[in-house]
Design a protein around this motif. Structure first.
Motif, PDB file in Angstrom:
ATOM      1  N   VAL A  37       0.823  -1.517   0.408  1.00  0.00           N
ATOM      2  CA  VAL A  37       0.338   0.079   0.003  1.00  0.00           C
ATOM      3  C   VAL A  37       1.102   1.601   0.044  1.00  0.00           C
ATOM      4  N   THR A  38       2.130   1.290   1.099  1.00  0.00           N
ATOM      5  CA  THR A  38       2.825   2.198   1.024  1.00  0.00           C
ATOM      6  C   THR A  38       3.292   2.533  -0.535  1.00  0.00           C
ATOM      7  N   THR A  39       4.252   1.550  -0.979  1.00  0.00           N
ATOM      8  CA  THR A  39       4.538   2.054  -2.357  1.00  0.00           C
ATOM      9  C   THR A  39       3.916   2.159  -3.272  1.00  0.00           C
ATOM     10  N   THR A  40       2.445   1.995  -3.365  1.00  0.00           N
ATOM     11  CA  THR A  40       1.590   1.967  -5.117  1.00  0.00           C
ATOM     12  C   THR A  40       0.700   3.352  -4.185  1.00  0.00           C
ATOM     13  N   HIS A  41       0.471   4.025  -3.512  1.00  0.00           N
ATOM     14  CA  HIS A  41      -0.117   4.765  -3.186  1.00  0.00           C
ATOM     15  C   HIS A  41      -1.407   4.876  -3.491  1.00  0.00           C
ATOM     16  N   PRO A  42      -2.179   3.431  -3.478  1.00  0.00           N
ATOM     17  CA  PRO A  42      -3.828   3.757  -4.066  1.00  0.00           C
ATOM     18  C   PRO A  42      -4.315   5.008  -4.207  1.00  0.00           C
ATOM     19  N   ALA A  43      -5.597   5.640  -5.095  1.00  0.00           N
ATOM     20  CA  ALA A  43      -6.775   6.247  -3.891  1.00  0.00           C
ATOM     21  C   ALA A  43      -7.655   6.061  -3.109  1.00  0.00           C
ATOM     22  N   ILE A  45      -7.877   3.490  -1.227  1.00  0.00           N
ATOM     23  CA  ILE A  45      -7.510   3.220   0.437  1.00  0.00           C
ATOM     24  C   ILE A  45      -8.179   4.814   1.254  1.00  0.00           C
ATOM     25  N   LEU A  46      -7.384   6.244   0.548  1.00  0.00           N
ATOM     26  CA  LEU A  46      -7.472   7.044   1.228  1.00  0.00           C
ATOM     27  C   LEU A  46      -8.910   7.349   1.542  1.00  0.00           C
ATOM     28  N   HIS A  47      -9.853   6.965   0.580  1.00  0.00           N
ATOM     29  CA  HIS A  47     -11.924   7.026   0.267  1.00  0.00           C
ATOM     30  C   HIS A  47     -11.896   5.999   1.728  1.00  0.00           C
ATOM     31  N   LEU A  48     -11.131   4.878   1.344  1.00  0.00           N
ATOM     32  CA  LEU A  48     -11.813   3.830   2.175  1.00  0.00           C
ATOM     33  C   LEU A  48     -11.405   3.965   3.843  1.00  0.00           C
ATOM     34  N   LEU A  57      -0.475  10.482   7.550  1.00  0.00           N
ATOM     35  CA  LEU A  57      -0.959   9.513   8.469  1.00  0.00           C
ATOM     36  C   LEU A  57      -1.521   8.384   8.874  1.00  0.00           C
ATOM     37  N   MET A  58      -2.349   7.303   7.342  1.00  0.00           N
ATOM     38  CA  MET A  58      -2.245   6.599   7.658  1.00  0.00           C
ATOM     39  C   MET A  58      -0.821   5.480   7.443  1.00  0.00           C
ATOM     40  N   LEU A  63       2.061   1.625  10.876  1.00  0.00           N
ATOM     41  CA  LEU A  63       3.014   1.332  11.983  1.00  0.00           C
ATOM     42  C   LEU A  63       1.821   1.105  13.691  1.00  0.00           C
ATOM     43  N   ARG A  64       1.831   1.575  13.600  1.00  0.00           N
ATOM     44  CA  ARG A  64       1.182   1.689  14.865  1.00  0.00           C
ATOM     45  C   ARG A  64       0.275   0.222  15.118  1.00  0.00           C
ATOM     46  N   VAL A  65      -0.108  -0.263  14.502  1.00  0.00           N
ATOM     47  CA  VAL A  65      -1.216  -1.191  14.363  1.00  0.00           C
ATOM     48  C   VAL A  65       0.057  -2.723  14.609  1.00  0.00           C
ATOM     49  N   ILE A  66       0.794  -2.446  13.406  1.00  0.00           N
ATOM     50  CA  ILE A  66       1.728  -3.802  13.605  1.00  0.00           C
ATOM     51  C   ILE A  66       2.538  -3.739  15.048  1.00  0.00           C
TER      52      ILE A  66
END
Length: 98
Positions: A37-43, A45-48, A57-58, A63-66
């Motif tokens: 997700v962090t390498t491709t930055h699909p749009a 995901i932010l809408h989700l 922020l995402m 990272l905090r969840v992990i």
């Protein structure tokens, strides 16, 4: 009765190790999803995640969840190790008394 208790503690230790194995697999899967997700930055995901979400922020939330999940896995490992050692000591005691 003591043999039955020893068997149950050993069974709980084996089940604990299987749970740890599944949790480690889930952490690896979660990390791979984070990398994708962090390498491709699909749009989408932010809408989700919501209208006020940004990529930094995402990433911090992810990272905090992990990190929290890894801490929980380490706690599970320590508890399962203790349970395994306890089962081994119970087995030694039942072998010497019979």
């Amino acid at each position: 009765m003591n043999d039955l208790f020893t068997l149950r503690v050993r069974s709980a230790a084996v089940a604990g190790w299987w749970t740890v194995l599944v949790a480690i697999g889930f952490v690896i899967l979660l990390w791979l999803a984070y990398l994708c997700v962090t390498t491709t930055h699909p749009a989408w995901i932010l809408h989700l995640w919501g209208p006020d979400m940004t990529w930094p922020l995402m990433q911090r939330i992810f990272l905090r969840v992990i990190i929290i999940f890894r801490i929980l896995v380490w706690c599970m490992i320590v508890m399962t190790l203790w349970l395994t050692l306890w089962a081994r000591q119970l087995k030694k005691r039942t072998m010497t008394t019979t």
